[in-house]
Motif scaffolding. Sequence first.
Motif, PDB file in Angstrom:
ATOM      1  N   SER A  43       0.925  -1.168   0.057  1.00  0.00           N
ATOM      2  CA  SER A  43      -0.053  -0.235   0.103  1.00  0.00           C
ATOM      3  C   SER A  43       0.818   1.254   0.131  1.00  0.00           C
ATOM      4  CB  SER A  43      -1.027  -0.087   1.358  1.00  0.00           C
ATOM      5  OG  SER A  43      -0.341   0.463   2.288  1.00  0.00           O
ATOM      6  N   ALA A  44       1.950   1.384   0.817  1.00  0.00           N
ATOM      7  CA  ALA A  44       2.951   2.504   0.766  1.00  0.00           C
ATOM      8  C   ALA A  44       3.405   2.689  -0.618  1.00  0.00           C
ATOM      9  CB  ALA A  44       3.960   2.314   1.773  1.00  0.00           C
ATOM     10  N   PHE A  45       3.999   1.533  -1.379  1.00  0.00           N
ATOM     11  CA  PHE A  45       4.435   1.500  -2.652  1.00  0.00           C
ATOM     12  C   PHE A  45       3.477   2.127  -3.680  1.00  0.00           C
ATOM     13  CE2 PHE A  45       5.790  -0.503  -6.719  1.00  0.00           C
ATOM     14  CZ  PHE A  45       7.012   0.355  -6.837  1.00  0.00           C
ATOM     15  N   PHE A 252      10.031  -2.034  -7.122  1.00  0.00           N
ATOM     16  CA  PHE A 252       9.480  -2.592  -5.660  1.00  0.00           C
ATOM     17  C   PHE A 252      10.317  -3.093  -4.926  1.00  0.00           C
ATOM     18  CE2 PHE A 252       6.727  -5.552  -3.518  1.00  0.00           C
ATOM     19  CZ  PHE A 252       6.101  -4.928  -2.624  1.00  0.00           C
ATOM     20  N   LEU A 253      11.413  -3.989  -5.498  1.00  0.00           N
ATOM     21  CA  LEU A 253      12.310  -4.579  -4.562  1.00  0.00           C
ATOM     22  C   LEU A 253      13.413  -3.294  -4.028  1.00  0.00           C
ATOM     23  CD1 LEU A 253      13.108  -7.878  -6.532  1.00  0.00           C
ATOM     24  CD2 LEU A 253      11.758  -7.689  -4.457  1.00  0.00           C
ATOM     25  N   GLU A 254      13.727  -2.513  -5.051  1.00  0.00           N
ATOM     26  CA  GLU A 254      14.583  -1.655  -4.633  1.00  0.00           C
ATOM     27  C   GLU A 254      14.050  -0.434  -3.487  1.00  0.00           C
ATOM     28  OE1 GLU A 254      16.853  -0.999  -8.776  1.00  0.00           O
ATOM     29  OE2 GLU A 254      15.342   0.368  -8.242  1.00  0.00           O
ATOM     30  N   TRP A 255      12.811  -0.507  -3.581  1.00  0.00           N
ATOM     31  CA  TRP A 255      11.901   0.399  -2.657  1.00  0.00           C
ATOM     32  C   TRP A 255      11.964  -0.291  -1.203  1.00  0.00           C
ATOM     33  CZ3 TRP A 255       7.640  -0.165   0.315  1.00  0.00           C
ATOM     34  CH2 TRP A 255       7.301   0.856   0.966  1.00  0.00           C
ATOM     35  N   ILE A 256      11.762  -1.515  -1.293  1.00  0.00           N
ATOM     36  CA  ILE A 256      11.797  -2.227  -0.124  1.00  0.00           C
ATOM     37  C   ILE A 256      13.013  -2.431   0.566  1.00  0.00           C
ATOM     38  CG2 ILE A 256      11.873  -4.888   0.756  1.00  0.00           C
ATOM     39  CD1 ILE A 256       9.473  -5.318  -1.120  1.00  0.00           C
ATOM     40  N   GLY A 261      11.351   1.503   3.040  1.00  0.00           N
ATOM     41  CA  GLY A 261      10.771  -0.021   3.147  1.00  0.00           C
ATOM     42  C   GLY A 261      11.121  -0.562   4.502  1.00  0.00           C
ATOM     43  N   GLN A 262      12.459  -0.451   4.991  1.00  0.00           N
ATOM     44  CA  GLN A 262      12.588  -1.133   6.024  1.00  0.00           C
ATOM     45  C   GLN A 262      12.213  -0.595   7.316  1.00  0.00           C
ATOM     46  OE1 GLN A 262      14.744  -4.004   6.031  1.00  0.00           O
ATOM     47  NE2 GLN A 262      14.009  -4.137   4.116  1.00  0.00           N
ATOM     48  N   ALA A 263      11.661   0.521   7.355  1.00  0.00           N
ATOM     49  CA  ALA A 263      10.946   1.306   8.544  1.00  0.00           C
ATOM     50  C   ALA A 263       9.827   0.419   8.642  1.00  0.00           C
ATOM     51  CB  ALA A 263      10.615   2.784   8.089  1.00  0.00           C
ATOM     52  N   LEU A 264       9.013  -0.032   7.537  1.00  0.00           N
ATOM     53  CA  LEU A 264       7.685  -0.595   7.759  1.00  0.00           C
ATOM     54  C   LEU A 264       7.859  -1.957   8.225  1.00  0.00           C
ATOM     55  CD1 LEU A 264       5.913   0.270   4.364  1.00  0.00           C
ATOM     56  CD2 LEU A 264       5.680   1.024   6.699  1.00  0.00           C
ATOM     57  N   VAL A 265       9.079  -2.648   8.141  1.00  0.00           N
ATOM     58  CA  VAL A 265       9.541  -4.058   8.520  1.00  0.00           C
ATOM     59  C   VAL A 265       9.312  -3.826  10.211  1.00  0.00           C
ATOM     60  CG1 VAL A 265      11.307  -5.619   8.766  1.00  0.00           C
ATOM     61  CG2 VAL A 265      11.166  -4.678   6.683  1.00  0.00           C
ATOM     62  N   VAL A 266       9.980  -2.849  10.762  1.00  0.00           N
ATOM     63  CA  VAL A 266       9.998  -2.643  12.130  1.00  0.00           C
ATOM     64  C   VAL A 266       8.463  -2.335  12.466  1.00  0.00           C
ATOM     65  CG1 VAL A 266      10.786  -1.277  14.034  1.00  0.00           C
ATOM     66  CG2 VAL A 266      12.208  -1.584  11.981  1.00  0.00           C
ATOM     67  N   ALA A 267       7.672  -1.619  11.683  1.00  0.00           N
ATOM     68  CA  ALA A 267       6.210  -1.283  12.011  1.00  0.00           C
ATOM     69  C   ALA A 267       5.506  -2.493  12.000  1.00  0.00           C
ATOM     70  CB  ALA A 267       5.590  -0.328  11.164  1.00  0.00           C
ATOM     71  N   ALA A 268       5.742  -3.655  11.257  1.00  0.00           N
ATOM     72  CA  ALA A 268       5.022  -4.685  11.171  1.00  0.00           C
ATOM     73  C   ALA A 268       5.350  -5.695  12.297  1.00  0.00           C
ATOM     74  CB  ALA A 268       5.075  -5.380   9.641  1.00  0.00           C
ATOM     75  N   GLY A 269       6.455  -5.459  13.023  1.00  0.00           N
ATOM     76  CA  GLY A 269       6.876  -6.328  14.061  1.00  0.00           C
ATOM     77  C   GLY A 269       7.852  -7.351  13.659  1.00  0.00           C
ATOM     78  N   PHE A 270       8.571  -7.173  12.528  1.00  0.00           N
ATOM     79  CA  PHE A 270       9.501  -8.007  12.094  1.00  0.00           C
ATOM     80  C   PHE A 270      10.984  -7.147  12.308  1.00  0.00           C
ATOM     81  CE2 PHE A 270       6.121  -9.652   9.611  1.00  0.00           C
ATOM     82  CZ  PHE A 270       6.223 -10.894  10.121  1.00  0.00           C
ATOM     83  N   PHE A 271      12.047  -7.777  11.893  1.00  0.00           N
ATOM     84  CA  PHE A 271      13.332  -7.190  12.035  1.00  0.00           C
ATOM     85  C   PHE A 271      14.089  -6.681  10.749  1.00  0.00           C
ATOM     86  CE2 PHE A 271      12.252 -10.451  15.059  1.00  0.00           C
ATOM     87  CZ  PHE A 271      12.039  -9.718  16.256  1.00  0.00           C
ATOM     88  N   PRO A 272      14.469  -5.395  10.697  1.00  0.00           N
ATOM     89  CA  PRO A 272      14.837  -4.753   9.266  1.00  0.00           C
ATOM     90  C   PRO A 272      16.367  -5.593   9.127  1.00  0.00           C
ATOM     91  CG  PRO A 272      15.335  -3.330  11.131  1.00  0.00           C
ATOM     92  CD  PRO A 272      14.570  -4.411  11.619  1.00  0.00           C
TER      93      PRO A 272
END
Lengths: 274, 333
Positions: A43-45, A252-256, A261-272
């Motif tokens: 959704s962010a992308f 998309f991959l570059e953005w992730i 992109g990695q900030a959303l990883v933290v927000a989703a509860g995973f680890f960047p």
Amino acid sequence: MSGTVPARLGVLALLSWAMSASAGTLTIKGSDTMVALCQRWASAFRDANPGVRVQVTGGGSGTGLSALLEGSTDIAMSSRPIAPIELERLKQRTGVDPVVVEVARDGVTFFVNPANPVRALSVAQLAGLFSGDVTRWSQVGGDDRRVILYTRETTSGTSEFVRERLLGGLDFAPIAQPLPGTGAVVNAVSRERFGVGFGGAAFSRGVVPLRVRVADDEVAPTPEAVKSGRYPFSRSLTFVLARPAEGDTKRFLEWIASDAGQALVVAAGFFPLR
Amino acid sequence: MRELTQPAVAARPGPPSVDAQRRAARWDLLVELAVTGAGVAGIVLLLLMIVFVVREALPLVLDPVQREQASLAKLLLPQPWRDGHAPALLWNPTSKVPKVSVWPLVIGTLKVTGVALAVAAPAGVAAALFTSEFAPSRLRTWVKPTIELLAGIPSVVLGSFALMTLASALQSAFGFDFRLNALVAGLAMSLAIVPVIYTLSDDALRAVPHTYREAALALGATRWETAFRVVLPAAAPGVLGALVLGVGRAVGETMIVLMASGNAALVSANLAEPTRTVSATIAAEMGEVVMGSTHASLLFLLGAILFVFNLVLNVTAGAWVRARLARREGAPS
């Protein structure tokens, strides 16, 4: 019969590729653990790139990989290492080497009901629980009640990962109850006082994550412990592509991999990654 | 068909023209062909489905590799599974050493169906007896559509209800070790099959001629005796048909058991333990299976088992009904 199936699959793959290319839709399928994270990314992308449609569905790592093999998805999400035979099959279909990209890290968390006094277990104790050798909580320092095991159906990458890492590839106890999703396991353990289950670190509402005893230390699934690998059940979350990324997929991959992109990883509860 | 058009033709003033007659005959033929075609298509589809399921399961017999991986002994007899443990009947086809015993799944299906039938059969038939024999007709016009409405509840909704509410309620009431178990799934399943059993039983009971009731009452039987000893036995073939349909639905039902049974493949008679049914296994595993593998063939074998089970059930019930009807008609009255 067996000769025509690959041919038909090939046609299907071409068709779906042509359709997704023309519609500007990027389809992503696989690991249930990664669905929530990937939907945030999508959704962010989309917000940043109007006109690009990203469709995310779950089903389990195995489901995603077989969809990739059939050509019905552009990207497979996998929370387990890809078996060499799967990469080989992909290569047979497309003729080029498939691409595996690490997109985030995850710690598989074991969790119990808040009413259960057990808060930390060693790897051996966990293995005892899930192999069925330990059947009562009193054997690992809890109440004298039966251990109720929850696992995942075999489509689950998380389940395969735990079976490999915890039980050395042996089966879960026959009494273990396989449920269809990590959400279902969390839900079940949150309602079952003497239940124990596992899932990605992102899921922990209503349940208490267990610390894992390593030597004399108790390691919680914290970002540092997962990134450094000190937490024994940490793993890579990956995207698998049938061929090198181009166009929207590549963006998309570059953005992730970017900071956003990695900030959303933290927000989703995973680890960047970094 | 042709006779039916006769009165309409005859009612017309004057003899119909040859042309009109020919047109009517052609129309008749078309309709007849369409109706016959629809009937045949249904049967052909059914046959094709059987052929498909059997063909997909056939490699278990024909392919030497699959025959070895899923031999009769592995399907039916206890197999070694872990050092220090006795051989056991286990289902775990994706394990490093696949375990492919069908017993845990068959037993799971029987347990859940048994619970569902034990609850739904008395409830459904009793409700039907009430509405057909005792209830004022105004009440009946209310009750019947309401119960039939239950049949319209999607099974995923019943499954969620069982998973979220029923399972917790039963666990706190009876102190079960396992929250999800065969009893929870069976009770939720009974909700799905009560409407089937009720509505067909009600139809069967109401189809019993009124003379039966009048004769019984005239002989001094109470309403209860009339209903239970005269009307119910007279409607037995229809009620049995209702039960058979109910069992068929329970055996094939997937979503409720997938959500509420706990899905552990165990050989156990304990209703308070989790269980895995044949249908839930097919649903849970078909999505990830590699087509052409032993595992895939096994899932189709499970489908065939379900099919054969329902076939045997239907044939047996049919034979019983025929024998009963023959006895009744042959009895001196």
